[in-house]
Write an enzyme that holds these catalytic residues in place. Sequence first.
Site, PDB file in Angstrom:
ATOM      1  N   TRP A  32       0.826  -1.223   0.000  1.00  0.00           N
ATOM      2  CA  TRP A  32       0.000   0.000   0.000  1.00  0.00           C
ATOM      3  C   TRP A  32       0.854   1.264   0.000  1.00  0.00           C
ATOM      4  O   TRP A  32       0.339   2.364   0.009  1.00  0.00           O
ATOM      5  CB  TRP A  32      -0.930   0.016   1.205  1.00  0.00           C
ATOM      6  CG  TRP A  32      -0.228  -0.178   2.505  1.00  0.00           C
ATOM      7  CD1 TRP A  32       0.302   0.792   3.295  1.00  0.00           C
ATOM      8  CD2 TRP A  32       0.020  -1.415   3.164  1.00  0.00           C
ATOM      9  NE1 TRP A  32       0.869   0.227   4.407  1.00  0.00           N
ATOM     10  CE2 TRP A  32       0.704  -1.131   4.355  1.00  0.00           C
ATOM     11  CE3 TRP A  32      -0.278  -2.754   2.856  1.00  0.00           C
ATOM     12  CZ2 TRP A  32       1.117  -2.126   5.240  1.00  0.00           C
ATOM     13  CZ3 TRP A  32       0.120  -3.734   3.735  1.00  0.00           C
ATOM     14  CH2 TRP A  32       0.790  -3.419   4.907  1.00  0.00           C
ATOM     15  N   GLU A  45      -4.917   1.950   6.007  1.00  0.00           N
ATOM     16  CA  GLU A  45      -5.043   2.699   7.270  1.00  0.00           C
ATOM     17  C   GLU A  45      -6.232   2.214   8.096  1.00  0.00           C
ATOM     18  O   GLU A  45      -6.159   2.163   9.315  1.00  0.00           O
ATOM     19  CB  GLU A  45      -5.146   4.206   6.996  1.00  0.00           C
ATOM     20  CG  GLU A  45      -3.828   4.840   6.599  1.00  0.00           C
ATOM     21  CD  GLU A  45      -2.733   4.644   7.658  1.00  0.00           C
ATOM     22  OE1 GLU A  45      -3.042   4.595   8.849  1.00  0.00           O
ATOM     23  OE2 GLU A  45      -1.559   4.510   7.263  1.00  0.00           O
ATOM     24  N   TYR A 127      -7.413  10.748  13.193  1.00  0.00           N
ATOM     25  CA  TYR A 127      -6.147  10.072  12.903  1.00  0.00           C
ATOM     26  C   TYR A 127      -6.105   9.565  11.459  1.00  0.00           C
ATOM     27  O   TYR A 127      -5.145   9.824  10.715  1.00  0.00           O
ATOM     28  CB  TYR A 127      -5.899   8.897  13.877  1.00  0.00           C
ATOM     29  CG  TYR A 127      -4.824   8.014  13.317  1.00  0.00           C
ATOM     30  CD1 TYR A 127      -3.493   8.422  13.360  1.00  0.00           C
ATOM     31  CD2 TYR A 127      -5.145   6.842  12.625  1.00  0.00           C
ATOM     32  CE1 TYR A 127      -2.504   7.675  12.759  1.00  0.00           C
ATOM     33  CE2 TYR A 127      -4.157   6.090  12.019  1.00  0.00           C
ATOM     34  CZ  TYR A 127      -2.833   6.508  12.098  1.00  0.00           C
ATOM     35  OH  TYR A 127      -1.869   5.785  11.476  1.00  0.00           O
ATOM     36  N   ASP A 145      -0.279   7.874  15.802  1.00  0.00           N
ATOM     37  CA  ASP A 145      -0.748   6.528  16.130  1.00  0.00           C
ATOM     38  C   ASP A 145       0.061   6.012  17.329  1.00  0.00           C
ATOM     39  O   ASP A 145       0.855   6.756  17.928  1.00  0.00           O
ATOM     40  CB  ASP A 145      -0.652   5.594  14.910  1.00  0.00           C
ATOM     41  CG  ASP A 145       0.784   5.261  14.544  1.00  0.00           C
ATOM     42  OD1 ASP A 145       1.709   5.876  15.114  1.00  0.00           O
ATOM     43  OD2 ASP A 145       0.993   4.382  13.696  1.00  0.00           O
ATOM     44  N   CYS A 199      12.243   1.817  17.695  1.00  0.00           N
ATOM     45  CA  CYS A 199      11.803   2.284  19.023  1.00  0.00           C
ATOM     46  C   CYS A 199      10.628   1.414  19.482  1.00  0.00           C
ATOM     47  O   CYS A 199       9.514   1.878  19.652  1.00  0.00           O
ATOM     48  CB  CYS A 199      11.416   3.760  18.932  1.00  0.00           C
ATOM     49  SG  CYS A 199      11.298   4.549  20.540  1.00  0.00           S
TER      50      CYS A 199
HETATM   51  S1  SF4 Z   1      17.040   6.722  20.950  1.00  0.00           S
HETATM   52 FE1  SF4 Z   1      16.002   4.893  21.662  1.00  0.00          FE
HETATM   53  S2  SF4 Z   1      14.292   5.608  22.891  1.00  0.00           S
HETATM   54 FE2  SF4 Z   1      15.046   7.350  21.700  1.00  0.00          FE
HETATM   55  S3  SF4 Z   1      13.747   7.388  19.889  1.00  0.00           S
HETATM   56 FE3  SF4 Z   1      15.567   6.217  19.361  1.00  0.00          FE
HETATM   57  S4  SF4 Z   1      15.042   4.074  19.824  1.00  0.00           S
HETATM   58 FE4  SF4 Z   1      13.530   5.378  20.820  1.00  0.00          FE
END
Ligand code: SF4
Length: 383
Positions: A32, A45, A127, A145, A199
């Site tokens: 997509w 979405e 959103y 999100d 992250c």
């Molecule tokens: S440094 Fe670590 S905690 Fe900070 S945004 Fe990047 S992955 Fe996330």
Amino acid sequence: MAVDLLGSDSQIRRFRSRLLNWYARNKRDLPWRDAENPYHVWISEIMLQQTRVDQMQPFFERFTAAFPTVGALAAASQEEVLKAWEGLGYYARARNLHRAAQRVVEAGGNIPDRYEELVGLPGIGPYTAAAVSSIAFDRDHPVLDGNVTRVLCRLLRLEGDPRKAAVKTELIAAGERLLARGRAGDFNQAMMELGARICKPTSPACGQCAVVEMCRAHAELDDPARLPTKVRKPTRPHYEVTAGVIWKGSQLLVAQRSSDGMLGGLWEFPGGKREPGESLQECLRREIREELTIDIEVGGLLAKVDHGYSHFSITLNLFEAMYRGGEPEAVECDDWRWIDPTELDDLPMPRADRRALEELSEEEGQRVPVLMPPVAAKERNRK
Ligand code: SF4
């Protein structure tokens, strides 16, 4: 305000540039991600509202193969749409998508490119309107999100429940300030991708993060995964539920769930929730009388399935039963049908009912469910 902590204009430009460069090199090839096709962006979405990318991708491919254009989706019946959505859950999404497609076609067939028009369509909230208008049309709207919220809470070291108004205001302000205007589609997808792949909720890979130098949680906390602040979820109640494979000759009874309720429009083996003090068999007899005004004789237990929904869980007890009298009336459902067992495959059904059928198939050593009237089953067992 925490947004002040984002730094000077030049620091923010560096943040955008690092993020976008990382994204250009690392983005996944997802079907997509085709800005030429806003219909695909919209479907994805809606599907991603409650489902992870890896889980939804096969559904996306199946759905867009069944309905390649917004016109094809609008022209389909609700039953066809629900069937193509089967297994993905949260069926209100499919019903709203279908109604929204019909509205788009009535208005000329072009998916709106502006946030204000998108947000008025069924199933599209702020959103999704921001995501579709930015990803498909590069309109300057930041998205927030779950992935983006997590990244921002850590970048800014925002404490507190992100669903509460005070934290949310900070997040919206940060999203607006960081957004790469003119490249909103790539920027939003880059933030989402960073949250999904680097992250992560429990184990952020800070060593591989393109924006690690600007991250307060990384610089100031022993464990950045402490953010966003965890909110204890209430324990989910559990219900015992019965359902019947109700035979009349060689046909069995299915009921269509009320369109305005949970799993609305799907077809199921009728039944319902056990009341305190009731046996499962009593529960099934009562439910069938209340839902369809007919009498049945309850036979043996065919399958037992545990299934979880977002706010509760059930054990579905599927019984064999025989029709004994009365003309069915759709009192607590939208419709009913006597069908041949072979027609079950064509109906959109809740996942729990499908799983009960799969359990029966496994017992039979078959790939597809084998259901047959009790008399025929006895004949077969004698051979
Ligand atoms: S440094 Fe670590 S905690 Fe900070 S945004 Fe990047 S992955 Fe996330």
